[in-house]
Design a protein around this motif. Structure first.
Motif, PDB file in Angstrom:
ATOM      1  N   GLY A 194       0.805  -1.216   0.000  1.00  0.00           N
ATOM      2  CA  GLY A 194       0.000   0.000   0.000  1.00  0.00           C
ATOM      3  C   GLY A 194       0.839   1.267   0.000  1.00  0.00           C
ATOM      4  N   ARG A 195       2.139   1.134  -0.017  1.00  0.00           N
ATOM      5  CA  ARG A 195       3.038   2.286  -0.163  1.00  0.00           C
ATOM      6  C   ARG A 195       4.338   1.789  -0.791  1.00  0.00           C
ATOM      7  NH1 ARG A 195       7.145   1.686   3.539  1.00  0.00           N
ATOM      8  NH2 ARG A 195       6.642   0.891   5.624  1.00  0.00           N
ATOM      9  N   GLN A 196       5.132   2.752  -1.286  1.00  0.00           N
ATOM     10  CA  GLN A 196       6.434   2.387  -1.841  1.00  0.00           C
ATOM     11  C   GLN A 196       7.354   1.950  -0.707  1.00  0.00           C
ATOM     12  OE1 GLN A 196       7.456   2.238  -5.191  1.00  0.00           O
ATOM     13  NE2 GLN A 196       9.085   1.111  -4.127  1.00  0.00           N
ATOM     14  N   MET A 197       7.910   0.768  -0.801  1.00  0.00           N
ATOM     15  CA  MET A 197       8.888   0.305   0.186  1.00  0.00           C
ATOM     16  C   MET A 197      10.254   0.909  -0.135  1.00  0.00           C
ATOM     17  SD  MET A 197       7.161  -1.632   2.182  1.00  0.00           S
ATOM     18  CE  MET A 197       5.375  -1.683   1.968  1.00  0.00           C
ATOM     19  N   THR A 198      11.117   0.909   0.847  1.00  0.00           N
ATOM     20  CA  THR A 198      12.471   1.407   0.628  1.00  0.00           C
ATOM     21  C   THR A 198      13.464   0.281   0.894  1.00  0.00           C
ATOM     22  OG1 THR A 198      12.641   2.191   2.900  1.00  0.00           O
ATOM     23  CG2 THR A 198      11.876   3.763   1.268  1.00  0.00           C
TER      24      THR A 198
END
Ligand code: 5GP
Length: 115
Positions: free
Chosen positions: A107-111
């Motif tokens: 649900g979000r860009q991982m780093t």
């Protein structure tokens, strides 16, 4: 003898949880302290304490666990956008619950690298 963990109690439905998927082989429920918009934990119904002792499961049981993780991700609609699977193991891996579990984070860009 393995210790009783919160995940044993969730599996026995003694502790409430937001279950998102259940099969004969796995249970998936929302993490109490989510680290992403989607944060689900998947446990095998046949308990082992950690990835360290994965060989206590048969190849079939291991396969059913990972198939379950993939199925949960698909059922949550994450296949296209992607997700991260995390298996924390031991002290340096920051495992806090001694019951094998896969985190599905999405649900979000991982780093990278992870913290
Ligand atoms: P670990 O650090 O062992 O890889 O992950 C354990 C996870 O279990 C953590 O992300 C923590 O938020 C979650 N957790 C701990 N207790 C409970 C609980 O009672 N219910 C749910 N749904 N999640 C929990």
């Amino acid at each position: 003898m393995s210790i009783d963990t919160v995940f044993d109690r969730i599996l026995r439905k003694e502790l409430p949880s937001e279950i998102v998927f259940e099969s004969d082989h796995v249970l998936a429920f929302k993490d109490l302290n989510p680290q992403a918009p989607v944060h689900v934990l998947v446990i095998p119904k046949k308990k082992i304490s950690s990835f360290n002792v994965i060989s206590d499961l048969s190849a079939r049981e291991i396969g059913l666990f990972f198939q379950g993780v993939s199925l949960v991700a698909q059922k949550l609609g994450l296949a296209e956008s992607g997700y991260r699977i995390v298996l924390n193991c031991g002290r340096h891996g920051q495992q806090t619950v001694d019951y094998l579990h896969a985190h599905i984070l999405a649900g979000r860009q991982m780093t990278w690298p992870p913290g």
